[in-house]
Write an enzyme that holds these catalytic residues in place. Structure first.
Site, PDB file in Angstrom:
ATOM      1  N   CYS A  40       0.678  -1.248   0.063  1.00 44.67           N
ATOM      2  CA  CYS A  40      -0.102   0.073   0.074  1.00 44.67           C
ATOM      3  C   CYS A  40       0.779   1.167  -0.064  1.00 44.67           C
ATOM      4  O   CYS A  40       1.730   1.418   0.934  1.00 44.67           O
ATOM      5  CB  CYS A  40      -0.917  -0.052   1.298  1.00 44.67           C
ATOM      6  SG  CYS A  40      -1.715   1.388   1.548  1.00 44.67           S
ATOM      7  N   CYS A  43       0.115   3.697   2.765  1.00 47.64           N
ATOM      8  CA  CYS A  43       0.539   3.350   4.099  1.00 47.64           C
ATOM      9  C   CYS A  43       2.274   3.430   4.261  1.00 47.64           C
ATOM     10  O   CYS A  43       2.411   3.797   5.470  1.00 47.64           O
ATOM     11  CB  CYS A  43       0.169   1.779   4.180  1.00 47.64           C
ATOM     12  SG  CYS A  43      -1.287   1.403   4.004  1.00 47.64           S
TER      13      CYS A  43
END
Length: 111
Positions: A40, A43
């Site tokens: 991600c 993230c």
């Protein structure tokens, strides 16, 4: 309890994350759990900030849980990153997505 960097703990798997949940419930320590994933992009962008903020809010426990490492305990997480905020052993708030200022403001609110 997993790896530690400053005030940040990394859950090493489902059993470790269950222990962390148990600890949050029993000690009633204010905490924030960052659910993310290695694949991600957002993230990975917010993680260094999350780590830095852990030093600015020493009263909060900061936990990072990779949804691919903690499959069972994170199966209800639908979006990464997701931040769950705990107070007195209960989840009181959640935030979806990145945004350094948003995260800082939410941490300030819960510290």
């Amino acid at each position: 309890m997993g790896e530690e960097q400053g005030n940040l703990k990394t859950a090493t798997g489902d059993e470790n994350l269950k222990d962390i949940f148990h600890n949050i419930r029993t000690t009633k320590t204010p905490a924030v759990i960052n659910y993310g994933a290695s694949w991600c992009h957002v993230c990975n962008q917010i993680l260094p900030t999350f780590q830095e903020l852990s030093k600015k809010f020493p009263k909060l426990s900061f936990i990072y849980a990779d949804i691919d490492e903690c499959l069972e305990t994170t199966q209800n997480i639908r979006y990464t990153p997701t931040f769950h905020f705990y107070r007195d052993g209960e989840r009181v708030d959640e935030m979806f997505g990145g945004g350094e200022e948003r995260l800082h403001d939410r941490l300030w609110l819960h510290s």
